[in-house]
Design a protein around this motif. Structure first.
Motif, short mmCIF file in Angstrom:
data_model
loop_
_atom_site.label_atom_id
_atom_site.label_comp_id
_atom_site.label_asym_id
_atom_site.label_seq_id
_atom_site.Cartn_x
_atom_site.Cartn_y
_atom_site.Cartn_z
N MET A 161 10.06 5.79 -0.68
CA MET A 161 9.03 5.35 -1.64
C MET A 161 9.14 3.84 -1.85
O MET A 161 9.04 3.35 -2.97
N ARG A 162 9.35 3.14 -0.76
CA ARG A 162 9.59 1.70 -0.88
C ARG A 162 8.33 0.95 -1.28
O ARG A 162 8.39 -0.08 -1.92
N HIS A 164 -0.05 4.59 -5.99
CA HIS A 164 -0.27 4.80 -4.57
C HIS A 164 1.04 4.50 -3.87
O HIS A 164 1.71 3.50 -4.16
N ALA A 165 1.44 5.34 -2.96
CA ALA A 165 2.71 5.13 -2.26
C ALA A 165 2.50 5.26 -0.76
O ALA A 165 1.66 6.04 -0.30
N ARG A 166 3.28 4.48 -0.05
CA ARG A 166 3.26 4.59 1.42
C ARG A 166 4.70 4.73 1.87
O ARG A 166 5.58 3.94 1.51
N MET A 197 3.04 7.48 5.92
CA MET A 197 2.20 8.43 5.17
C MET A 197 1.85 7.85 3.81
O MET A 197 2.66 7.17 3.18
N ARG A 198 0.65 8.14 3.42
CA ARG A 198 0.16 7.60 2.15
C ARG A 198 -0.06 8.75 1.18
O ARG A 198 -0.40 9.86 1.59
N PHE A 211 1.52 16.50 -1.81
CA PHE A 211 2.61 16.92 -0.94
C PHE A 211 4.01 16.60 -1.46
O PHE A 211 5.00 16.94 -0.82
N VAL A 212 4.11 15.91 -2.55
CA VAL A 212 5.42 15.49 -3.04
C VAL A 212 5.50 15.64 -4.56
O VAL A 212 4.51 15.43 -5.27
N ILE A 213 6.69 16.02 -5.02
CA ILE A 213 6.97 16.05 -6.46
C ILE A 213 8.21 15.18 -6.70
O ILE A 213 9.18 15.26 -5.94
#
Lengths: 181, 175
Positions: free
Chosen positions: B80-81, B96-98, B103-104, B122-124
């Protein structure tokens, strides 16, 4: 003719809060984990209201264990409208269980009230409550805090209605006696 | 100084034991703290794991890393950089994460001192921190979500969380 304008009072706000809780429960059951987080925030004060007077010093354990049971079983709650009654039943059960565990080594049964002049008699309401058994405290909470009738309280606690009546009578009488001693 | 202790709880806690909590009543301290909240939430999320540990630094220093999603978070969550907070409204955030794999994802969640809960399709991600005798107890949970459901794919989740906890201690130590 005098007309009264309905005022938005405590009952309206309570109904709004409950509607929000039901909506969050629905969303949580659909898999929305953010709704689960919000539902947790929403339920903590209510669960604390139930567990606090029953579990007393053990209320932190009682609140958390109640919430763990609630969230673990949330997907099985077929009728989200029944959320509060369902949570209340779990909270009472867990609070009594935790309180029993907490006092196992420290008998506080009510049949042995302190003697008049005991300095603890002048203590605050928590101290007086602590001298009731968890079961008596549960009856007081259900009847005098939650406002349930005796039959409903009996069903929730899994005891005959007569038991609730006798516990309530003894709890109230004892409470008054200790409080005024 | 902020060297983390080995996580002392790497499996879902036995929630019949050792639970503590917070309250808004007159009975004293809060009935449930942030770490306790995290334990409750994972009880409702099949596959979720939680790791807990003590970071030997004050809460403010630890949360300065954990709660800074754009600059601190990626220091202990390498996937999650690249996080950008798109919107804040009170404690609600949209980000917003890349990932490093390109993957975004768009996250919605809650961020307040000591507590963070984020979800994408898709993520918690769940984080909690509470002061404890001048140090900080932290707890992490999360992982790959079963799409659209309140469930986490448990494979490798604990290992990643433990790594995250160790990296968090290093990041706090580095300041």
């Amino acid at each position: 003719m005098i007309t009264t304008v309905p005022k938005r009072g405590t009952e309206d706000r309570a109904a709004e809060r409950r509607a929000r809780g039901v909506a969050l429960a629905r969303a949580a059951r659909r898999g929305d984990t953010l709704a689960m987080s919000d539902l947790l925030d929403h339920l903590i004060p209510y669960v604390t209201t139930i567990c606090g007077p029953i579990a007393l010093d053990a209320r932190q354990d009682a609140v958390q264990e109640t919430l763990v049971v609630v969230f673990r079983a949330l997907r099985g709650l077929d009728e989200p409208e029944a959320l509060y009654g369902w949570v209340r039943a779990i909270a009472v059960r867990e609070a009594v269980r935790i309180a029993r565990r907490a006092v196992r080594d420290v008998p506080t049964e009510w049949a042995d009230p302190p003697a008049p002049g005991d300095p603890q008699l002048a203590a605050d309401i928590d101290d007086v409550l602590a001298r009731l058994s968890p079961e008596h405290r549960a009856v007081l909470v259900l009847r005098d805090v939650e406002g349930l009738d005796e039959q409903t309280a009996a069903d929730l606690l899994g005891v005959p209605e007569g038991t609730v009546k006798s516990r309530l009578h003894r709890a109230r009488a004892g409470f008054r006696r200790m409080w005024t001693a | 100084m902020s060297k983390p202790h080995e996580p002392d709880n790497i499996e879902p806690p036995d929630t019949d034991l050792d639970l503590d909590t917070n309250a808004d009543t007159d009975l004293g301290t809060e009935p449930i703290d942030a770490v306790g909240r995290l334990r409750v939430l994972i009880a409702g999320i099949p596959g979720a794991r939680i790791v807990e540990g003590i970071v030997d630094a004050p809460f403010a220093d630890v949360w300065a890393v954990m709660g800074d999603l754009e600059h601190g978070f990626g220091r202990f969550q390498p996937d999650m950089r690249h996080v950008r907070v798109l919107r804040r409204d009170g404690d609600r955030i949209e980000a917003h994460a890349r990932s490093r794999y390109g993957m975004r994802a768009r996250f919605d969640g809650v961020l307040r001192p000591g507590w963070c809960w984020l979800q994408s399709r898709f993520v918690i991600i769940g984080m909690a921190a509470v002061p404890e005798h001048g140090r900080t107890r932290v707890a992490l949970t999360g992982g790959v979500r079963v799409p659209g459901r309140a469930a986490i794919v448990p494979v490798g989740a604990t290992r990643e969380l433990r790594r995250g906890l160790v990296r968090l201690g290093q990041a706090v130590e580095e300041g």
